[in-house]
Design a protein around this motif. Structure first.
Motif, PDB file in Angstrom:
ATOM      1  N   UNK A 665      11.889 -14.148  72.469  1.00  0.00           N
ATOM      2  CA  UNK A 665      11.893 -12.758  72.005  1.00  0.00           C
ATOM      3  C   UNK A 665      13.286 -12.300  71.598  1.00  0.00           C
ATOM      4  N   UNK A 666      13.331 -11.516  70.530  1.00  0.00           N
ATOM      5  CA  UNK A 666      14.582 -10.970  70.027  1.00  0.00           C
ATOM      6  C   UNK A 666      14.336  -9.499  69.711  1.00  0.00           C
ATOM      7  N   UNK A 667      15.020  -8.610  70.419  1.00  0.00           N
ATOM      8  CA  UNK A 667      14.762  -7.179  70.260  1.00  0.00           C
ATOM      9  C   UNK A 667      15.066  -6.697  68.849  1.00  0.00           C
ATOM     10  N   UNK A 668      16.023  -7.371  68.157  1.00  0.00           N
ATOM     11  CA  UNK A 668      16.415  -6.927  66.822  1.00  0.00           C
ATOM     12  C   UNK A 668      15.407  -7.331  65.755  1.00  0.00           C
ATOM     13  N   UNK A 669      14.775  -8.495  65.922  1.00  0.00           N
ATOM     14  CA  UNK A 669      13.889  -9.009  64.876  1.00  0.00           C
ATOM     15  C   UNK A 669      12.465  -9.251  65.364  1.00  0.00           C
ATOM     16  N   UNK A 670      12.171  -8.925  66.619  1.00  0.00           N
ATOM     17  CA  UNK A 670      10.858  -9.216  67.181  1.00  0.00           C
ATOM     18  C   UNK A 670       9.716  -8.580  66.416  1.00  0.00           C
ATOM     19  N   UNK A 671       9.913  -7.354  65.945  1.00  0.00           N
ATOM     20  CA  UNK A 671       8.846  -6.674  65.211  1.00  0.00           C
ATOM     21  C   UNK A 671       8.572  -7.358  63.875  1.00  0.00           C
ATOM     22  N   UNK A 672       9.611  -7.971  63.293  1.00  0.00           N
ATOM     23  CA  UNK A 672       9.450  -8.628  61.997  1.00  0.00           C
ATOM     24  C   UNK A 672       8.752  -9.973  62.149  1.00  0.00           C
ATOM     25  N   UNK A 673       9.087 -10.719  63.206  1.00  0.00           N
ATOM     26  CA  UNK A 673       8.497 -12.048  63.386  1.00  0.00           C
ATOM     27  C   UNK A 673       7.148 -12.004  64.093  1.00  0.00           C
ATOM     28  N   UNK A 674       6.686 -10.831  64.462  1.00  0.00           N
ATOM     29  CA  UNK A 674       5.357 -10.701  65.064  1.00  0.00           C
ATOM     30  C   UNK A 674       4.324 -10.663  63.949  1.00  0.00           C
ATOM     31  N   UNK A 675       3.422 -11.629  63.926  1.00  0.00           N
ATOM     32  CA  UNK A 675       2.452 -11.758  62.851  1.00  0.00           C
ATOM     33  C   UNK A 675       1.325 -10.748  63.033  1.00  0.00           C
ATOM     34  N   UNK A 676       0.878 -10.112  61.958  1.00  0.00           N
ATOM     35  CA  UNK A 676      -0.168  -9.085  62.078  1.00  0.00           C
ATOM     36  C   UNK A 676      -1.541  -9.716  62.277  1.00  0.00           C
ATOM     37  N   UNK A 677      -2.463  -8.916  62.796  1.00  0.00           N
ATOM     38  CA  UNK A 677      -3.852  -9.366  62.875  1.00  0.00           C
ATOM     39  C   UNK A 677      -4.426  -9.426  61.460  1.00  0.00           C
ATOM     40  N   UNK A 678      -5.478 -10.233  61.293  1.00  0.00           N
ATOM     41  CA  UNK A 678      -6.078 -10.341  59.959  1.00  0.00           C
ATOM     42  C   UNK A 678      -7.556 -10.685  60.075  1.00  0.00           C
ATOM     43  N   UNK A 679      -8.294 -10.229  59.094  1.00  0.00           N
ATOM     44  CA  UNK A 679      -9.723 -10.511  58.996  1.00  0.00           C
ATOM     45  C   UNK A 679      -9.987 -10.971  57.568  1.00  0.00           C
ATOM     46  N   UNK A 680     -10.302 -12.251  57.413  1.00  0.00           N
ATOM     47  CA  UNK A 680     -10.531 -12.835  56.097  1.00  0.00           C
ATOM     48  C   UNK A 680     -12.029 -13.034  55.877  1.00  0.00           C
ATOM     49  N   UNK A 681     -12.462 -12.850  54.644  1.00  0.00           N
ATOM     50  CA  UNK A 681     -13.871 -12.977  54.284  1.00  0.00           C
ATOM     51  C   UNK A 681     -14.018 -14.012  53.173  1.00  0.00           C
ATOM     52  N   UNK A 682     -14.942 -14.933  53.360  1.00  0.00           N
ATOM     53  CA  UNK A 682     -15.320 -15.897  52.337  1.00  0.00           C
ATOM     54  C   UNK A 682     -16.774 -15.675  51.955  1.00  0.00           C
ATOM     55  N   UNK A 683     -17.113 -15.987  50.723  1.00  0.00           N
ATOM     56  CA  UNK A 683     -18.489 -15.839  50.270  1.00  0.00           C
ATOM     57  C   UNK A 683     -18.900 -16.973  49.349  1.00  0.00           C
ATOM     58  N   UNK A 684     -20.198 -17.262  49.331  1.00  0.00           N
ATOM     59  CA  UNK A 684     -20.731 -18.334  48.478  1.00  0.00           C
ATOM     60  C   UNK A 684     -22.158 -17.989  48.069  1.00  0.00           C
ATOM     61  N   UNK A 685     -22.497 -18.253  46.796  1.00  0.00           N
ATOM     62  CA  UNK A 685     -23.839 -18.029  46.270  1.00  0.00           C
ATOM     63  C   UNK A 685     -24.180 -19.186  45.334  1.00  0.00           C
ATOM     64  N   UNK A 686     -25.327 -19.842  45.575  1.00  0.00           N
ATOM     65  CA  UNK A 686     -25.619 -21.004  44.762  1.00  0.00           C
ATOM     66  C   UNK A 686     -27.089 -21.237  44.516  1.00  0.00           C
ATOM     67  N   UNK A 687     -27.354 -22.060  43.512  1.00  0.00           N
ATOM     68  CA  UNK A 687     -28.686 -22.565  43.219  1.00  0.00           C
ATOM     69  C   UNK A 687     -28.666 -24.047  43.578  1.00  0.00           C
ATOM     70  N   UNK A 688     -29.543 -24.451  44.485  1.00  0.00           N
ATOM     71  CA  UNK A 688     -29.442 -25.751  45.156  1.00  0.00           C
ATOM     72  C   UNK A 688     -30.674 -26.603  44.864  1.00  0.00           C
ATOM     73  N   UNK A 689     -30.465 -27.932  44.824  1.00  0.00           N
ATOM     74  CA  UNK A 689     -31.524 -28.930  44.645  1.00  0.00           C
ATOM     75  C   UNK A 689     -32.316 -28.693  43.359  1.00  0.00           C
ATOM     76  N   UNK A 690     -31.575 -28.585  42.273  1.00  0.00           N
ATOM     77  CA  UNK A 690     -32.198 -28.402  40.957  1.00  0.00           C
ATOM     78  C   UNK A 690     -32.589 -29.774  40.410  1.00  0.00           C
ATOM     79  N   UNK A 691     -33.868 -30.022  40.139  1.00  0.00           N
ATOM     80  CA  UNK A 691     -34.240 -31.312  39.547  1.00  0.00           C
ATOM     81  C   UNK A 691     -33.730 -31.390  38.109  1.00  0.00           C
ATOM     82  N   UNK A 692     -33.051 -32.516  37.803  1.00  0.00           N
ATOM     83  CA  UNK A 692     -32.422 -32.632  36.491  1.00  0.00           C
ATOM     84  C   UNK A 692     -32.421 -34.099  36.070  1.00  0.00           C
ATOM     85  N   UNK A 693     -33.348 -34.460  35.197  1.00  0.00           N
ATOM     86  CA  UNK A 693     -33.393 -35.800  34.603  1.00  0.00           C
ATOM     87  C   UNK A 693     -33.308 -36.898  35.660  1.00  0.00           C
ATOM     88  N   UNK A 694     -34.132 -36.783  36.676  1.00  0.00           N
ATOM     89  CA  UNK A 694     -34.171 -37.813  37.705  1.00  0.00           C
ATOM     90  C   UNK A 694     -33.102 -37.683  38.771  1.00  0.00           C
TER      91      UNK A 694
END
Length: 742
Positions: A665-694
């Protein structure tokens, strides 16, 4: 943050409502199961159902890996409770792991990691260099908590095992492609060859590239060094990657005798994420008036004139042979060789480009050339006698590595050949290895172990013991104040134990209590010896499938005690050094939920809570692991169309709490090196198992970091008068996946 979580929850709710309403006349659903599927793991060195193993373990099959885009160790920290994986500075291929508070942050050959990393059951000696693609991953197991008896030393936090695909013996071809923003281009092909008698084979190739996320304002600047370094050139952008990877698997099946040969090779050229100055440094040495483009928010362009591309080459060979002496007793041998070659290149640590009198000047920078290879041999005798299951084994490991890593502090680079030296009049310290090192290591380990389990209809008892002997040697050419070749040696040994009692309520519900120890080998770093780290862990858990096998809950609570804790840090004044910590106590809770409320609809959620208490008798210390981690996901596969194809929707959310990036810990830089919380979102939409020429085709659109978070991912105070630097997360990426199967 609250709004983002609410939006995400509403989106999942909409999927659920649509699924429930559609289920009444759905007909045949898509690929999602109508009941929970079993997952097979090797947590106790034999194939078992994940739900039957009295250990906190998370398993991913090939479908889950594809949905989460997990292709390497660096991608695994998404849905596992109390696991955090982040990028760090020092190497583009060295992710930093925190599992139940235990870290793998070391880039040094002299110090091992507290989380065991495995490919096909083969231990990887170096966590630095594990962000490499495996071309053909079949499934992954993440074991949480010490695994000292069956997986050995350096698994105090747990073990992560990537298992590549085995040949199926029938002709099949799979081709996949990806295009995305930041010029993301990926192609993959896997071919299963038809069996030739008892012999079958499979081969895969993948190419993956992108053009990076942050522009370099000073590209193309060259510096020529004496060998082994050569000429480096500053990159055009930060975070770019160009990877080629190959894997091959050959199986010989002679009924009672089974032999598997696995090969993986990765050639990766990449650059680190932009190392950004977070505050302006106080620069002396006649450089008044020079400023750094410092900011605590992510910049889209940085001037790093010494940051060059890294070139990593990884290869691995393993030969696993199993012979059945009887129907209940078998002998197993795992012989393996792995090799790592990495030219890290130029590492511009100060976050800027300086000149002094028109001459390029580095406030702090480094260059690194590192090589490692290892042999390992493991032999096991596995058997079953009545209600007893047992395994007896032996393990041998031999690793050699060399690392040349000068660190330049307040050093001008006039035109001409640059030769790092311990007597450099141009260097601010006069010694280019004062904060770096040039040396080699030879690490050897021997172990013997036994594990016994008794199973009845209502309870199980299991226990194991392991003895390990380590011998380590460090040959230094230069490091710190050492400027003449010197050899240092260290040796230690340790006994590990575990004991587990399991109560089986019925075939779908069981609880367990477990005691286990762990051991992180000691050694010597820069001529300074350090003791082995030890751990004792107490854990209780519940595993159950309910509601007609539509709802699964896996829960664990634990208390662990670590002694002689090994934490590494870096500063310009001291280089890489061990932060002494006598004891750490950790309490934690982990919860994983899976639900299939209706045909075609699947929910997953996980929560991890961690409370670290570090001893302060050797000075203030702070934990670097997040207190909370969580994930939530929902996937809905619509009923199949008449041609057999179907639509699939998926959303994933990942949360990690705020956390410290600096162990001191460093009182001068501790607030800067403290990593923020985060919430990341991923998304996916697809058409699956399409029959195509065998053949069968798939196409899907995806986005990662959907809300375009640009949070700080790693930070470090390098010490006055230098800057505090940081690395920010990858911004929003999106693209299309397409594939063919025939």
């Amino acid at each position: 943050m609250v709004r983002r979580i609410a939006v995400f929850a509403c989106s999942l709710g909409a999927i659920a409502v649509a699924g429930a309403a559609h289920a009444q006349d759905a007909g045949q659903a898509g690929a999602a199961p109508d009941r929970l599927q079993d997952i097979v793991v090797t947590a106790r060195r034999v194939n078992e159902s994940l739900q039957a193993v009295p250990v906190a373990v998370t398993g991913y099959n090939a479908k889950a890996l594809a949905a989460l885009d997990i292709k390497s160790f660096g991608d695994i920290g998404k849905t596992v409770p109390n696991l955090d994986v982040q990028r760090q500075f020092g190497s583009a291929s060295a992710p930093q792991f925190y599992l139940r508070g235990v870290s793998t942050g070391s880039l040094k050959f002299e110090q091992d990691a507290g989380i065991g990393l495995y490919v096909d059951g083969v231990y990887l000696g170096r966590p630095a260099g594990t962000a490499f693609n495996l071309a053909d991953v079949d499934h992954v197991e993440v074991l949480r908590g010490p695994q000292g008896t069956l997986f050995g030393r350096n698994a105090t936090g747990g073990a992560i095992n990537f298992i590549t695909a085995a040949p199926k013996g029938q002709f099949a071809v799979r081709m996949d492609g990806t295009v995305g923003n930041y010029d993301r281009r990926k192609g993959r092909i896997s071919i299963d060859l038809p069996a030739l008698g008892p012999l079958s084979a499979r081969v895969s190739y993948v190419h993956d590239e992108n053009d990076g996320y942050v522009k370099n304002l000073t590209p193309g600047r060259t510096f020529t060094f004496a060998q082994p370094f050569g000429t480096i050139k500053s990159v055009k952008s930060f975070g770019f990657e160009n990877t080629d990877a190959v894997s091959a698997a050959v199986r010989l099946d002679l009924d009672r005798f089974l032999v598997d040969y696995k090969f993986d090779y990765t050639d990766k050229i990449s650059s680190q994420l932009g190392q950004q100055a977070l505050v302006n440094p106080v620069l002396g040495f006649g450089l008044g008036g020079v400023t750094v483009p410092a900011s605590t928010t992510r910049l889209n362009a940085l001037p790093l004139d010494f940051a060059s591309a890294s070139h990593l080459r990884i290869q691995g060979h393993s030969l696993t042979a199993t012979y059945k002496l009887t129907d209940d007793i078998s002998i197993k041998s795992i012989t393996a060789y792995r090799k790592l070659d990495e030219f890290v290149g130029g590492n511009d640590i100060d976050g800027a480009a300086f000149t002094a009198g028109g001459i390029p000047f580095q406030a702090i920078a480094s260059i690194q050339d590192r090589h490692q290879h290892q042999w390992s041999q493991e032999a096991q005798l596995l058997g079953k006698t009545g209600n007893l299951d047992w395994v007896i084994g032996g393990f041998w490991f031999d690793e050699k590595g060399r690392d040349n890593n000068p660190v330049f502090i307040f050093t001008p680079f006039p035109p001409g050949l640059i030769t790092p030296s311990t007597n450099n009049p141009l260097s601010g310290t006069g010694n280019d290895y004062f904060s770096g090192a040039n040396g080699s290591v030879n690490n050897r380990s021997y172990a013997g172990y036994a594990h016994l389990g008794y199973k009845s209809e209502r309870f199980e008892l299991a226990g194991g013991v392991r003895y390990t002997k380590d011998k380590r040697k460090e040959d230094l050419i230069a490091a710190g104040s050492i400027v003449t070749p010197t050899t240092f040696k260290a040796s230690n040994d340790h006994w590990d134990f575990d004991a587990t009692a399991t109560w089986i309520a019925n075939r779908r519900v069981r609880t367990y209590a477990r005691f286990a120890t762990g051991y992180l080998s000691g050694g010597v770093l820069g001529g300074v010896p350090f003791k082995p780290e030890t751990m004792q862990s107490y854990e209780i858990g519940l595993k159950g499938d309910f509601l007609d096998n539509r709802f699964r809950i896996n829960a664990a609570a634990f208390h662990s005690i670590r002694k002689n804790v090994q934490i590494l840090s870096f500063s310009a004044a001291a280089g890489t050094f061990l932060v002494p910590l006598r004891k750490e106590k950790t309490d934690g809770v982990e919860l994983e939920l899976t639900a299939v409320p209706t045909d075609g609809l699947t929910f997953n959620a996980s929560v991890g809570y961690l409370h670290d208490r570090l001893s302060q008798d050797l000075g203030p210390r702070q934990s670097q692991a997040p207190k909370y981690t969580a994930s939530v996901s929902g996937q809905y596969d619509l009923p199949k169309f008449d041609n057999g194809s179907y639509l699939s929707f998926r959303m994933d959310g990942f949360f990690k709490d705020k956390r410290n990036s600096d162990p001191l810990p460093n009182s001068a830089t501790g607030a800067i090196t403290r990593l923020p919380s985060r919430f990341d979102i991923n998304g996916r939409f697809g058409l699956v198992e399409i029959p195509l020429a065998g053949t069968t085709a798939n196409i899907s659109a995806w986005a990662q970091n959907l809300t375009n978070n640009k949070k700080l991912e790693f930070a470090r105070d390098l010490g006055a008068p230098l800057a505090v630097i940081g690395v920010f997360q990858v911004p929003r990426t999106y693209g299309l996946d397409f594939g063919l199967r025939f």
